[in-house]
Design an enzyme around this catalytic site. Structure first.
Site, mmCIF file in Angstrom:
data_model
loop_
_atom_site.group_PDB
_atom_site.id
_atom_site.type_symbol
_atom_site.label_atom_id
_atom_site.label_comp_id
_atom_site.label_asym_id
_atom_site.label_seq_id
_atom_site.Cartn_x
_atom_site.Cartn_y
_atom_site.Cartn_z
ATOM 1 N N HIS A 204 -24.965 -11.316 -20.277
ATOM 2 C CA HIS A 204 -24.887 -12.726 -20.523
ATOM 3 C C HIS A 204 -25.426 -13.335 -19.344
ATOM 4 C CE1 HIS A 204 -23.696 -16.220 -22.645
ATOM 5 N NE2 HIS A 204 -22.491 -16.286 -22.753
ATOM 6 N N HIS B 23 -33.493 -11.124 -25.783
ATOM 7 C CA HIS B 23 -32.337 -12.126 -26.472
ATOM 8 C C HIS B 23 -32.013 -11.539 -27.681
ATOM 9 C CE1 HIS B 23 -30.470 -16.073 -27.427
ATOM 10 N NE2 HIS B 23 -30.511 -15.928 -26.026
ATOM 11 N N ASP C 296 -32.882 -16.856 -17.876
ATOM 12 C CA ASP C 296 -32.191 -16.215 -16.567
ATOM 13 C C ASP C 296 -33.553 -16.013 -15.645
ATOM 14 O OD1 ASP C 296 -29.387 -16.666 -17.027
ATOM 15 O OD2 ASP C 296 -29.581 -15.206 -18.413
HETATM 16 N N1 COA Z 1 -35.051 -4.286 -20.899
HETATM 17 C C1 COA Z 1 -35.491 -3.085 -21.383
HETATM 18 N N2 COA Z 1 -35.193 -2.826 -22.798
HETATM 19 C C2 COA Z 1 -34.496 -3.799 -23.268
HETATM 20 C C3 COA Z 1 -34.185 -5.102 -22.967
HETATM 21 C C4 COA Z 1 -34.471 -5.126 -21.340
HETATM 22 N N3 COA Z 1 -33.914 -6.377 -20.827
HETATM 23 N N4 COA Z 1 -33.722 -5.824 -23.887
HETATM 24 C C5 COA Z 1 -33.648 -4.988 -25.045
HETATM 25 N N5 COA Z 1 -34.235 -4.049 -24.712
HETATM 26 C C6 COA Z 1 -34.471 -2.795 -25.684
HETATM 27 C C7 COA Z 1 -33.205 -2.012 -25.825
HETATM 28 O O1 COA Z 1 -33.145 -1.130 -24.942
HETATM 29 C C8 COA Z 1 -33.463 -1.580 -27.324
HETATM 30 O O2 COA Z 1 -34.220 -0.432 -27.307
HETATM 31 P P1 COA Z 1 -33.778 0.749 -28.185
HETATM 32 O O3 COA Z 1 -33.997 0.125 -29.894
HETATM 33 O O4 COA Z 1 -34.954 1.651 -28.027
HETATM 34 O O5 COA Z 1 -32.410 1.257 -28.111
HETATM 35 C C9 COA Z 1 -34.062 -2.680 -28.171
HETATM 36 O O6 COA Z 1 -34.780 -3.514 -26.884
HETATM 37 C C10 COA Z 1 -32.932 -3.949 -28.672
HETATM 38 O O7 COA Z 1 -32.195 -4.265 -27.669
HETATM 39 P P2 COA Z 1 -30.700 -4.530 -28.029
HETATM 40 O O8 COA Z 1 -29.966 -4.205 -26.629
HETATM 41 O O9 COA Z 1 -30.193 -3.627 -28.797
HETATM 42 O O10 COA Z 1 -30.634 -6.011 -28.186
HETATM 43 P P3 COA Z 1 -29.240 -6.908 -28.372
HETATM 44 O O11 COA Z 1 -29.639 -7.883 -29.145
HETATM 45 O O12 COA Z 1 -27.895 -6.151 -28.692
HETATM 46 O O13 COA Z 1 -29.266 -7.497 -26.880
HETATM 47 C C11 COA Z 1 -29.718 -8.717 -24.855
HETATM 48 C C12 COA Z 1 -29.819 -8.410 -26.432
HETATM 49 C C13 COA Z 1 -29.962 -9.901 -24.299
HETATM 50 C C14 COA Z 1 -28.020 -8.211 -24.545
HETATM 51 C C15 COA Z 1 -30.596 -7.530 -24.047
HETATM 52 O O14 COA Z 1 -31.958 -7.900 -24.447
HETATM 53 C C16 COA Z 1 -30.322 -7.300 -22.838
HETATM 54 O O15 COA Z 1 -29.616 -6.268 -22.387
HETATM 55 N N6 COA Z 1 -31.177 -7.976 -21.841
HETATM 56 C C17 COA Z 1 -31.036 -7.813 -20.498
HETATM 57 C C18 COA Z 1 -30.044 -9.039 -20.138
HETATM 58 C C19 COA Z 1 -30.300 -10.173 -20.071
HETATM 59 O O16 COA Z 1 -31.234 -10.622 -19.761
HETATM 60 N N7 COA Z 1 -29.163 -11.044 -20.657
HETATM 61 C C20 COA Z 1 -29.392 -12.517 -20.623
HETATM 62 C C21 COA Z 1 -29.401 -12.983 -22.196
HETATM 63 S S1 COA Z 1 -29.881 -14.608 -22.186
#
Ligand code: COA
Length: 373
Positions: free
Chosen positions: A219, A258, A309
């Site tokens: 987050h 996201h 971010d």
């Molecule tokens: N880098 C690499 N791979 C990523 C990624 C990232 N930043 N964000 C998502 N993915 C991949 C995941 O590994 C997953 O792959 P898989 O299906 O092969 O396992 C797929 O994309 C879906 O991601 P998931 O984590 O299940 O999506 P989510 O909706 O649960 O999570 C976030 C959303 C924002 C938590 C996620 O994109 C993330 O962790 N981003 C990095 C942290 C970040 O920038 N957070 C600020 C958000 S505003």
């Protein structure tokens, strides 16, 4: 067995809100009906704070009165300063804010004397001073005055941090970023604040729940993690090689992806312009092309786009802000959104208490302690 998607409440509508729209088809991100693009171009953070908390934009007189009120609320009570002095120097600034807000809640608790709106204003006005009082006390043994005389939160924060009149371009960049961070519907920290509110708990407890939830790197903590990542690379080629390796190792690239947005984050394009602008006068101009290369590669390889971010990180860095203050700045802004949601939740409250799918052991006989092997 629950599916993974439902586990994160993805796509599940859990309530009504009139505060903002995120990712709704055919609608821009907006706060109370106003497009984020217009707000970031024409408004100040204080106007946006007022809009979120009071529901309407202020007129000139209302805005001036609001700014004056916020300026008057910047002093910290002395028991709070004593606590800030006692917090260890190595503490993460998010924990300083979490503790500072909690302490303020013991000195000025929510009562008839301090209404919810008063508490929201008090926290908006005093969190920069809370953090920077602690910072200067531990860095240089200095007890700073937390009333800078600067008219808005962005210039006030930069003044307290650097101890001098801030560069106007840095002030506006920070002001815009505070506008972009202010509100984002039922994100994790806002939802946490609403859950706490739904138990009829007090305003500070809801804000502290929000701070604790925002801290994590999935987050709000992502802006600090993104800066640490970008700072590892000296050239775009360097960045490309490094990110390729990280992706091959299945690492997450912070500042990308996201939960709600699927193609782009509308806030990213706005803050990216500021990152570019500030890079032009910086000795670390190379960080911008490094970031752009990471963006390009992430799209080509993963179809992932930068969220707010990612370019906020270099924008803050170019303003001379230490990396571990990036998420606290998010707090200083999001307090406005959290406050609006606390007030909205209270207006039509029902305890938020979902169900769980049980996957533990089947019912079994209890064995008294002396009969257990
Ligand atoms: N880098 C690499 N791979 C990523 C990624 C990232 N930043 N964000 C998502 N993915 C991949 C995941 O590994 C997953 O792959 P898989 O299906 O092969 O396992 C797929 O994309 C879906 O991601 P998931 O984590 O299940 O999506 P989510 O909706 O649960 O999570 C976030 C959303 C924002 C938590 C996620 O994109 C993330 O962790 N981003 C990095 C942290 C970040 O920038 N957070 C600020 C958000 S505003």
């Amino acid at each position: 067995m629950m599916d993974k998607k439902a586990g994160g409440l993805a796509g599940i509508v859990v309530g009504d809100t009139a505060i903002s729209t995120v990712g709704k088809e055919g609608m821009d991100l907006n706060y109370r009906g106003y497009s984020i693009h217009d707000l970031a171009e024409f408004a100040s953070f204080e106007e946006v704070a007022y809009l979120l908390i009071h529901g309407e934009l202020p007129n000139q007189t209302e805005l001036q009165a609001y700014q004056e009120k916020l300026m008057l609320l910047r002093e910290l009570p002395s028991p709070l300063k004593t606590v800030l002095e006692a917090i260890p120097a190595k503490t993460h600034p998010m924990d300083v804010l979490r503790t500072g807000c909690s302490m303020l809640g013991t000195i000025e608790p929510e009562t008839k004397q301090y209404t919810p709106q008063d508490i929201a204003d008090r926290l908006i006005a005093s969190t920069p001073g809370m953090l920077l009082y602690w910072y200067h006390f531990h860095k240089e043994g200095k007890r700073i005055k937390t009333n800078s005389g600067e008219p808005n939160i962005a210039s006030h924060f930069l003044y307290l941090l650097h101890g001098k009149k801030p560069n106007p371009e840095h002030v506006r960049a920070l002001d815009v970023s505070l506008i972009l961070y202010a509100e984002h519907e039922f994100n994790a920290s806002t939802f946490a604040a609403r859950v706490t509110t739904s138990t009829e708990s007090d305003f500070y407890s809801a804000i502290v729940s929000g701070i604790g939830t925002l801290r994590g790197p999935l987050h709000g903590g992502a802006n600090e993690a993104a800066m640490e990542l970008i700072a590892k690379f000296k050239t775009p080629d360097d960045a490309e090689n490094g990110i390729r390796k990280m992706l091959a190792d299945k690492a997450k690239i912070m500042g990308f992806g996201h939960r709600v947005y699927k193609i782009s984050d509308p806030r990213s394009d706005i803050i990216k312009v500021w990152s570019k602008k500030l890079s032009e006068n910086s000795p670390e101009a190379y960080l911008y092309p490094v970031s752009e290369r990471i963006e390009k590669l992430m799209w080509e390889e993963k179809h992932l786009f930068p969220n707010l971010d990612f370019y906020s990180a270099t924008t803050y860095h170019y303003c001379g802000i230490p990396t571990d203050m990036f998420t606290p700045l998010f707090v200083m802004s999001r307090i406005t959104g959290w406050s609006a949601h606390i007030l909205e939740q209270r207006k039509d409250n029902r305890l938020i208490r979902p169900d769980a799918n049980y996957n533990g052991p089947a019912p079994r006989a209890f064995e008294p302690l002396n009969q257990r092997g």
